[in-house]
Scaffold this active site. Structure first.
Site, short mmCIF file in Angstrom:
data_model
loop_
_atom_site.label_atom_id
_atom_site.label_comp_id
_atom_site.label_asym_id
_atom_site.label_seq_id
_atom_site.Cartn_x
_atom_site.Cartn_y
_atom_site.Cartn_z
N ALA A 182 -15.81 12.65 -41.83
CA ALA A 182 -17.06 13.42 -41.76
C ALA A 182 -17.23 14.12 -43.11
O ALA A 182 -16.24 14.41 -43.80
CB ALA A 182 -16.97 14.43 -40.64
N GLY B 14 -13.49 11.16 -39.15
CA GLY B 14 -14.62 10.51 -38.47
C GLY B 14 -14.71 9.03 -38.77
O GLY B 14 -15.20 8.25 -37.94
N GLU C 217 -12.47 7.46 -36.41
CA GLU C 217 -13.04 7.56 -35.06
C GLU C 217 -14.15 6.52 -34.83
O GLU C 217 -14.22 5.92 -33.75
CB GLU C 217 -13.60 8.98 -34.85
CG GLU C 217 -12.47 10.00 -34.82
CD GLU C 217 -12.99 11.43 -34.76
OE1 GLU C 217 -13.53 11.92 -35.77
OE2 GLU C 217 -12.87 12.05 -33.70
N GLU D 83 -7.76 15.81 -39.87
CA GLU D 83 -8.61 17.01 -39.71
C GLU D 83 -7.82 18.30 -39.71
O GLU D 83 -8.32 19.34 -40.17
CB GLU D 83 -9.42 16.92 -38.40
CG GLU D 83 -10.54 15.89 -38.42
CD GLU D 83 -10.12 14.50 -37.95
OE1 GLU D 83 -8.90 14.23 -37.88
OE2 GLU D 83 -11.01 13.70 -37.64
#
Ligand code: COA
Length: 261
Positions: free
Chosen positions: A67, A112, A115, A135
């Protein structure tokens, strides 16, 4: 639309190659890119001529390095909730697409990025790939389904280890633990994934779609419920032209001419 996601069907219209396209930021996922990916997947999911999709990253270094940290820096709790929900929506869109989505992991797939990869049906990795959920290094945690999909793919023990330590794994280790299906020399990755996509696209499209639906829907329900879903889909396929064609072609010792109907 600002081309943060590219969609190419020029080689074979049945195969959509989606490219996360922010190479100068290692394809970091911001709201704009997630919205474009969501919209692109929605369009493809409504198009009965698509048999398979490939998801990869632009440039030579990353699938997606996570992200977008710069975009997250000033987020409030409420904005973070909306961002997480958006990531979940995209991952769910990948899982529910009526065609397989193969992840071609061409470099870093972190946070992300990992993911989104985990929502794909299966993954092939470049020998340069590195995957993980780092993260915790930033004081946060996976927010696009990583805690759940990683555990389902590699087992709860390894998922805990990766999420708590923030460690990344190289391609070979990712293959060993079942995170990716195969490791391919970097320069050959897309060719190899296209071959697998073409193989899938040559089968009965509705049959493959039902395999995907039942494998997904059956994974988190009791076995007898999952088996009932399988029976329902199996029977439904007997009403399709492709089923009749596939069986006739076998008996007539010829290749089937599937139409996806
Ligand atoms: N969010 C925003 N920008 C990112 C990013 C991310 N997740 N990952 C990389 N970038 C940007 C860098 O800030 C840099 O931008 P700049 O050129 O404007 O400074 C550019 O992408 C290149 O990254 P850089 O760090 O210089 O590349 P590198 O090869 O030295 O390192 C990584 C590669 C992947 C190890 C490193 O970029 C990294 O650790 N990224 C963050 C990974 C992460 O924590 N992801 C989870 C986020 S929740």
């Amino acid at each position: 639309m600002t081309n943060t996601v590219l969609c190419d069907r020029s080689t074979d219209a049945a195969i959509a190659v989606l490219t996360l396209n922010r190479p100068d930021k290692l394809n970091a996922l911001n709201a704009e890119l997630l919205a474009e990916l969501d919209a692109t997947l929605a369009t493809l999911s409504a198009d009965a001529t698509v048999s398979c999709a490939i998801l990869t990253g632009a440039g030579d270094k990353a699938f997606a390095a996570g992200a977008d940290i710069a975009a997250m820096l000033e987020m409030t709790t409420e904005q973070a909730r909306a961002f997480s929900e958006m990531g979940h929506r995209v991952c769910s869109r990948i899982e529910k697409a009526p065609f397989p989505v193969i992840g071609a992991i061409n470099g870093f797939a972190l946070g992300g990025g990992c993911e989104i990869a985990l929502a794909c049906d299966f993954l092939y990795a470049s020998d340069k790939a590195k995957l993980g959920q780092p993260e915790v290094n930033l004081g946060v945690m996976p927010g696009f389904g990583g805690t759940q999909r990683l555990a389902r793919r590699v087992g709860i023990g390894r998922a805990r280890e990766l999420c708590y330590t923030g460690d990344t794994v190289d391609a070979e280790e990712a293959r060993r633990i079942g995170l990716v299906n195969a490791v391919v020399p970097h320069a050959e990755l897309l060719t190899k994934v296209r071959e697998q996509a073409a193989k899938i696209a040559s089968k009965g499209r509705l049959a493959v779609a039902q395999c995907k639906r039942v494998l997904f829907s059956g994974a988190d329900v009791p076995l007898d419920v999952a088996n009932a879903l399988e029976t329902q889909s199996f029977a439904m396929l007997f009403g399709t032209k492709d089923r009749a064609e596939g069986m006739k072609a076998f008996l007539e010792k010829r290749k089937p001419a599937f139409t996806g109907t």
